[in-house]
Scaffold this motif. Structure first.
Motif, PDB file in Angstrom:
ATOM      1  N   MET A 133       4.487   1.698   8.613  1.00  5.97           N
ATOM      2  CA  MET A 133       4.779   2.180   7.261  1.00  5.97           C
ATOM      3  C   MET A 133       6.192   2.743   7.208  1.00  5.97           C
ATOM      4  SD  MET A 133       1.212   4.001   6.131  1.00  5.97           S
ATOM      5  CE  MET A 133       1.401   3.598   4.401  1.00  5.97           C
ATOM      6  N   ASP A 134       6.802   2.660   6.067  1.00 11.94           N
ATOM      7  CA  ASP A 134       8.107   3.312   5.959  1.00 11.94           C
ATOM      8  C   ASP A 134       8.268   4.020   4.623  1.00 11.94           C
ATOM      9  OD1 ASP A 134       9.567   0.006   6.001  1.00 11.94           O
ATOM     10  OD2 ASP A 134       8.334   1.004   4.489  1.00 11.94           O
ATOM     11  N   PHE A 135       9.305   4.834   4.566  1.00 10.62           N
ATOM     12  CA  PHE A 135       9.495   5.658   3.380  1.00 10.62           C
ATOM     13  C   PHE A 135      10.171   4.854   2.287  1.00 10.62           C
ATOM     14  CE2 PHE A 135       9.038   8.705   6.756  1.00 10.62           C
ATOM     15  CZ  PHE A 135       8.139   9.594   6.199  1.00 10.62           C
ATOM     16  N   GLU A 136       9.572   4.881   1.158  1.00  9.32           N
ATOM     17  CA  GLU A 136      10.123   4.116   0.041  1.00  9.32           C
ATOM     18  C   GLU A 136      11.019   5.036  -0.780  1.00  9.32           C
ATOM     19  OE1 GLU A 136       7.452   3.017  -3.238  1.00  9.32           O
ATOM     20  OE2 GLU A 136       7.973   0.929  -2.752  1.00  9.32           O
ATOM     21  N   GLU A 137      12.255   4.628  -0.910  1.00 12.10           N
ATOM     22  CA  GLU A 137      13.224   5.426  -1.664  1.00 12.10           C
ATOM     23  C   GLU A 137      12.756   5.620  -3.115  1.00 12.10           C
ATOM     24  OE1 GLU A 137      15.849   6.492   0.064  1.00 12.10           O
ATOM     25  OE2 GLU A 137      15.172   5.324   1.804  1.00 12.10           O
ATOM     26  N   SER A 138      12.345   4.529  -3.705  1.00 16.38           N
ATOM     27  CA  SER A 138      12.147   4.521  -5.156  1.00 16.38           C
ATOM     28  C   SER A 138      10.986   5.412  -5.620  1.00 16.38           C
ATOM     29  CB  SER A 138      11.918   3.082  -5.623  1.00 16.38           C
ATOM     30  OG  SER A 138      10.820   2.535  -4.931  1.00 16.38           O
ATOM     31  N   SER A 139      10.039   5.691  -4.745  1.00 17.86           N
ATOM     32  CA  SER A 139       8.911   6.507  -5.228  1.00 17.86           C
ATOM     33  C   SER A 139       8.849   7.821  -4.451  1.00 17.86           C
ATOM     34  CB  SER A 139       7.611   5.719  -5.102  1.00 17.86           C
ATOM     35  OG  SER A 139       7.375   5.386  -3.753  1.00 17.86           O
ATOM     36  N   ASN A 140       9.805   8.635  -4.663  1.00 10.71           N
ATOM     37  CA  ASN A 140       9.989   9.956  -4.044  1.00 10.71           C
ATOM     38  C   ASN A 140       9.446  10.067  -2.613  1.00 10.71           C
ATOM     39  OD1 ASN A 140       7.260  10.176  -4.562  1.00 10.71           O
ATOM     40  ND2 ASN A 140       7.372  12.138  -5.659  1.00 10.71           N
ATOM     41  N   VAL A 158       0.848  -1.189   0.000  1.00 11.09           N
ATOM     42  CA  VAL A 158       0.000   0.000   0.000  1.00 11.09           C
ATOM     43  C   VAL A 158       0.881   1.235   0.000  1.00 11.09           C
ATOM     44  CG1 VAL A 158      -1.895   1.175   1.155  1.00 11.09           C
ATOM     45  CG2 VAL A 158      -1.666  -1.279   1.366  1.00 11.09           C
ATOM     46  N   ARG A 159       0.535   2.183  -0.849  1.00  8.84           N
ATOM     47  CA  ARG A 159       1.295   3.433  -0.925  1.00  8.84           C
ATOM     48  C   ARG A 159       0.367   4.587  -0.579  1.00  8.84           C
ATOM     49  NH1 ARG A 159       3.841   0.847  -4.768  1.00  8.84           N
ATOM     50  NH2 ARG A 159       1.977   0.990  -6.069  1.00  8.84           N
ATOM     51  N   GLU A 209       4.836  16.532   8.493  1.00  8.84           N
ATOM     52  CA  GLU A 209       5.734  15.711   9.305  1.00  8.84           C
ATOM     53  C   GLU A 209       4.953  14.939  10.373  1.00  8.84           C
ATOM     54  OE1 GLU A 209       8.581  15.674   8.041  1.00  8.84           O
ATOM     55  OE2 GLU A 209       8.090  17.387   6.755  1.00  8.84           O
ATOM     56  N   VAL A 210       5.131  13.692  10.410  1.00  9.49           N
ATOM     57  CA  VAL A 210       4.557  12.872  11.480  1.00  9.49           C
ATOM     58  C   VAL A 210       5.743  12.254  12.192  1.00  9.49           C
ATOM     59  CG1 VAL A 210       3.049  10.948  12.026  1.00  9.49           C
ATOM     60  CG2 VAL A 210       2.549  12.372  10.064  1.00  9.49           C
ATOM     61  N   ASP A 211       5.895  12.593  13.464  1.00  9.82           N
ATOM     62  CA  ASP A 211       7.143  12.186  14.105  1.00  9.82           C
ATOM     63  C   ASP A 211       7.040  10.827  14.784  1.00  9.82           C
ATOM     64  OD1 ASP A 211       5.483  12.963  16.046  1.00  9.82           O
ATOM     65  OD2 ASP A 211       6.895  14.291  17.081  1.00  9.82           O
ATOM     66  N   CYS A 244       7.402   8.272  -0.667  1.00  7.50           N
ATOM     67  CA  CYS A 244       6.053   7.955  -0.223  1.00  7.50           C
ATOM     68  C   CYS A 244       6.099   7.058   1.007  1.00  7.50           C
ATOM     69  CB  CYS A 244       5.289   7.203  -1.309  1.00  7.50           C
ATOM     70  SG  CYS A 244       4.435   8.283  -2.448  1.00  7.50           S
ATOM     71  N   LEU A 245       5.066   7.159   1.808  1.00 13.74           N
ATOM     72  CA  LEU A 245       4.916   6.191   2.891  1.00 13.74           C
ATOM     73  C   LEU A 245       4.302   4.928   2.299  1.00 13.74           C
ATOM     74  CD1 LEU A 245       3.566   8.062   6.044  1.00 13.74           C
ATOM     75  CD2 LEU A 245       5.605   6.646   5.881  1.00 13.74           C
ATOM     76  N   THR A 246       4.936   3.828   2.562  1.00 12.77           N
ATOM     77  CA  THR A 246       4.394   2.572   2.038  1.00 12.77           C
ATOM     78  C   THR A 246       4.443   1.507   3.119  1.00 12.77           C
ATOM     79  OG1 THR A 246       6.507   1.657   1.325  1.00 12.77           O
ATOM     80  CG2 THR A 246       5.331   3.017  -0.275  1.00 12.77           C
ATOM     81  N   VAL A 247       3.681   0.472   2.888  1.00 16.17           N
ATOM     82  CA  VAL A 247       3.804  -0.705   3.753  1.00 16.17           C
ATOM     83  C   VAL A 247       3.621  -1.938   2.879  1.00 16.17           C
ATOM     84  CG1 VAL A 247       1.371  -0.612   4.433  1.00 16.17           C
ATOM     85  CG2 VAL A 247       3.002  -1.859   5.839  1.00 16.17           C
ATOM     86  N   ASP A 248       4.450  -2.891   3.152  1.00 18.88           N
ATOM     87  CA  ASP A 248       4.534  -4.076   2.334  1.00 18.88           C
ATOM     88  C   ASP A 248       4.191  -5.273   3.217  1.00 18.88           C
ATOM     89  OD1 ASP A 248       5.090  -5.521   0.128  1.00 18.88           O
ATOM     90  OD2 ASP A 248       7.257  -5.192   0.145  1.00 18.88           O
TER      91      ASP A 248
END
Lengths: 423, 423
Positions: free
Chosen positions: A68-75, A26-27, A34-36, A77-81
């Motif tokens: 969720m974590d930040f995906e390098e490849s898609s500028n 999910v992206r 900012e969400v800390d 985005c917060l994603t979860v796999d």
DNA sequence: ACAGTTTCCCGTAAATGC
DNA sequence: TGCATTTACGGGAAACTG
């Protein structure tokens, strides 16, 4: 001549089998301020039960929460796999299974929900999205039915989650359906269906007509009712052929050497005036997942005679690949083995030129043994004439094997705030 | 001539696969005074861990408690029938897996314990028993190794639970082992091994000797070390043949038409003076799970010539049953197909008399197709002589195929207060 | 009895661990 | 890296269940 056949968006499996792992990504498509703290996403199966009672209930057996974590490849985005998700049926003890026996399991639609919650400037915000409809099966034998549902849904609605779709499924026009069928072949094999092949399929569904463009197919006729006189439906038949190609005929199919979908009438019209030993490959219409070859010979009086071999199915083909069957096929008449009757692939391609690069040498040299191979052979008795059905009527036109028109159809993906994939 | 081969106590599987259900039944052999409450029995896997650290730890995933009840059929004994038990490995995170790499998983022995407790006249009584050693595997590919362990244990010790047995496994005499091997064949196929077959196996292990009676086999030589020049051990080879028989050769084996275990030297000695076209069936010694036939022909100068076909393995045999291979086998020399070279099963049984009742007609009549079958065929070029190994030395004696001596060996079952079965 | 559906589990392939 | 072992899951068959 390689056919243009590149899906713009490869169709992901929207069918999940219980007890078998799947994953989904999910992206978050909007940039959050900012969400800390760490944003946790939760996935739930059939969170909001559809209005009508469903037949079956499932739950995610494995861990369904992930940060969720930040995906390098898609500028960034917060994603979860989510990985290693697994579905299990919730056994309802007392509850009467609803649904009144109307829908089969592969017509039952489900959904995977994703939720996250965060607070920003004291305001709590809930994010939520969910997948396109999913079909849940418990055995691979249900896959063909599942695919049919996914196709029909994608083809006939743009609604992101119409769980009751198969309560009263709309009809499809032949224009729509034939495109979708070609697209199925294209996606799974690399080669779609040409105009003539689609025409034969149209005739199978609607009978001989000048044009099938205006014809409509019901869901039931497509997938649930048996073809007249056969113990299987149109889609079950077609899918069995798709499977046969995938497992045993891929390179030959992709080289366009399998005409495959051609009526016996057309077959005869095509072969009638060709060189003796000209043959073509055709899928069985009477049995699931079979392929046969028909060749033409000429009687002493010059009359054309057509001979078809008993169709080869997956069991036979896993003993001996089809190219080798064509290479070594023999007919024994009165105990004498003449040469292979198969000479030219229709219209006039020398057999070895077409199939040569797919032959397996398979002659293993294991000292001190002499090698042995399986030779496909038909045995005839010249006293008995070859049983051959009476000459059928001519059909409108010859194949134009080069003119192939295929357009991939787009699969709608629903996303509001999130974007997801299911693998 | 049916061979006497009735196990007095069929060998139960003492091998459990993780994730696969098993069941076990426990019978209380002593009559208890009236107990007016329900007696609960509990089963535990590896309750008392053996002295040496075990490699792996397992637990019973499913319900392991059950109330005992009176069994009608065995004069009112208290019994409990555990069903749907399932084993799962306990993943040890920190603990160093002991065992120092000495034992393989199929040499690791485990046990299933049974416990019950009741009070009588204020005295609390604990009942406890446990199973014979068990082997736990995770994949059927480990079954042959598991069987080897069960055999060796049963053969060489009467101890009810020597969990460290494979720490220093005793040797077996050939007398013991050959009996056990025959018994394995008998149990799993219905026919054991005759004197000549066992003699060939003895030669395989010990070389040619007048008698193998005094020979000893180590566990390692039996099951762990590869046969010289081969990539498999003696037992792995033998077990692959057992599997081949079970799946593809059962009726022919049980009819005693497969000599099977016969050296190439003996084979030639047997066939040398027989009618041309006399053949026998022999298991491959070079490949796992293969069977071949060798037939005799005579040169123009009357010299015997022996020809063996490349061994058939399970893949080939599932495409075409062995009897049909024998029936239809052809040799093509320079493109000409002479008749089947196989005429008489050694010593002089006409081929069709021996195998006729195992032929599959397999000629399906599917109008309007002509039937097709797979014909096993060897292709030779008369310009190239058949490669045939040089004439080997003669062997001591001819086969006495009628004299077969087999005695089942007893499997010890440990029970003190309880009696149990594992299925 | 039966059809639709699920469970079971072998056997191959891939993944994992050592 | 290679070998030993486990996990994954397709596919056929048996079991289940209304």
């Amino acid at each position: 001549e390689k056919q243009p056949c590149m899906p713009t968006h490869p169709q992901k499996p929207l069918i999940i089998k219980t007890g078998v792992q799947f994953s989904t990504k999910v992206r978050l498509l909007v940039k959050l301020p900012e969400v800390d703290y760490q944003l946790k996403m939760k996935t739930t199966f059939d969170k909001d039960l559809p209005a009508g009672r469903v037949n079956r209930q499932f739950f995610i057996l494995t861990n369904n929460m992930k940060v969720m974590d930040f995906e390098e490849s898609s500028n960034g985005c917060l994603t979860v796999d989510f990985r290693h998700l697994q579905l299990k049926e919730k056994k309802v003890i007392n509850g009467t299974k609803g649904n009144e026996g109307l829908l089969s399991v592969t017509e039952e639609l489900h959904t995977l929900s994703f939720e996250a919650n965060f607070s920003i400037q004291g305001i709590s915000i809930d994010l939520e999205t969910c997948s396109l409809p999913l079909v849940v099966i418990s055995n691979v034998s249900q896959l063909p039915g599942g695919w049919a549902s996914v196709m029909w849904y994608n083809l006939l609605t743009n609604e992101p989650r119409n769980m009751g779709f198969f309560g009263s499924p709309p009809r499809a026009s032949w224009n729509q359906l034939s495109e979708a069928l070609g697209w199925q072949f294209c996606t799974f094999t690399g080669r779609g269906l040409n105009k003539e092949q689609l025409n034969m399929l149209g005739e199978k569904l609607f009978g001989q007509q000048v044009s099938h463009s205006d014809c409509q197919v019901s869901w039931s006729k497509f997938c649930k009712e048996n073809i007249l006189g056969k113990p299987f439906s149109f889609w079950m038949w077609l899918d069995s052929i798709l499977e046969l190609i995938k497992k045993h005929l891929l390179p030959i199919w992709n080289d366009n050497y399998i005409m495959g979908f051609v009526s016996k009438e057309t077959e005869r019209a095509l072969l009638k005036d060709k060189e003796p030993g000209t043959f073509l490959l055709r899928f069985s219409e009477s049995h699931l997942g079979g392929i046969t070859f028909t060749w033409v010979e000429h009687n002493d009086n010059g009359e054309a005679k057509f001979i078809s071999v008993e169709p080869y199915t997956k069991n036979r083909l896993s003993a001996l690949p089809f190219a080798d069957i064509i290479r070594n096929y023999k007919v024994m008449v009165d105990g004498v083995v003449p040469e292979n009757p198969l000479k030219f692939l229709y219209p006039d391609i020398p057999k070895d030129e077409a199939f040569g690069r797919h032959y397996n040498s398979q002659q293993s040299k294991v000292f001190p043994y002499i090698p042995s191979m399986l030779v496909p052979m038909s045995t005839l008795d010249s006293a008995l004439p070859i049983c051959s059905s009476p000459e059928p009527p001519m059909t409108p036109g010859m194949f134009d094997m080069l003119n192939q028109q295929l357009r991939p159809f787009e699969i709608e993906t629903a996303h509001i705030v999130f974007d997801y994939d299911i693998n």
